[in-house]
Design an enzyme around this catalytic site. Structure first.
Site, short mmCIF file in Angstrom:
data_model
loop_
_atom_site.label_atom_id
_atom_site.label_comp_id
_atom_site.label_asym_id
_atom_site.label_seq_id
_atom_site.Cartn_x
_atom_site.Cartn_y
_atom_site.Cartn_z
N HIS A 1 8.49 0.90 12.40
CA HIS A 1 7.05 0.66 12.23
C HIS A 1 6.50 1.83 11.43
O HIS A 1 5.94 2.79 12.00
CB HIS A 1 6.39 0.54 13.61
N ASP B 1 11.47 -2.85 13.24
CA ASP B 1 10.14 -2.51 13.76
C ASP B 1 10.07 -2.83 15.25
O ASP B 1 10.16 -3.98 15.65
CB ASP B 1 9.08 -3.32 13.00
N SER C 1 -0.18 -2.41 10.09
CA SER C 1 -0.16 -2.92 11.45
C SER C 1 -1.41 -3.75 11.73
O SER C 1 -1.61 -4.78 11.09
CB SER C 1 0.02 -1.76 12.44
#
Length: 182
Positions: free
Chosen positions: A158, A127, A81
């Site tokens: 995610h 995601d 991320s």
């Protein structure tokens, strides 16, 4: 990410950097930069050039890497991320063996050099945090800039699932073959 180290590269020495800023919504969570500094309305994750958190984090990450007892040419920098975003922002300009980006994206146009390492990007098609389209656009920008590597779209959110770990491990083994020989 540190807990994934033994799964990704069981014989490697693993180091993990901590993001410098406290996360406002996650108890004891950390962040590399304030997400409010990106233009969410346009769907772009490119950060405003005035994003001081990003500049601070990039400097801190560069300093941390420089402090490690490592040979950059035998090192893979990776992140998830925001950590993946910082991996791209900093790693493309270093003579590393490779970059591993899980659910990450470019925060600005890529700063590619003749020695930019190959990149493996892995992103979930479902995601809800970092839109899949942002990852695709980031990969396209990297390819246009001449970066080598691969992009894998996986049916996940995610997260980093078992398939992502297997793909990343293959990339690491291919990129660092000496690591796996006796």
């Amino acid at each position: 990410m540190i807990s994934l180290g033994p799964l990704l590269a069981p014989r490697a020495q693993i180091y993990a950097a901590a993001a410098p800023f406290p996360h406002p919504y996650v108890t004891q969570g950390r962040m590399w930069y304030d997400l409010s500094q990106h233009n969410a309305l346009s769907g772009s994750l490119l950060l405003d050039e005035r994003a001081t958190d990003l500049a601070t984090s990039e400097a801190a990450l560069r300093e941390w890497i420089a402090s490690l007892p490592i040979d950059l040419s035998c090192t893979i920098l990776g992140g998830f991320s925001q950590g993946g975003a910082l991996t791209l922002a900093v790693g493309l300009t270093l003579p590393l063996a490779g970059l591993l980006v899980f659910s990450g994206y470019l925060v600005r146009p890529p700063g590619v050099t003749a020695t930019s390492p190959p990149v493996l990007m892995i992103h979930g098609t479902a995601d809800p945090v970092v839109p899949f389209a942002s990852a695709q656009a980031s990969w396209q920008a990297l390819q246009t800039a001449g970066v080598k590597g691969a992009f894998h779209a996986l049916p996940m959110a995610h997260e980093i699932n078992g398939e992502a770990i297997a793909i990343a491990r293959q990339f690491i083994e291919k990129t660092l073959p000496k690591m796996n020989s006796d």
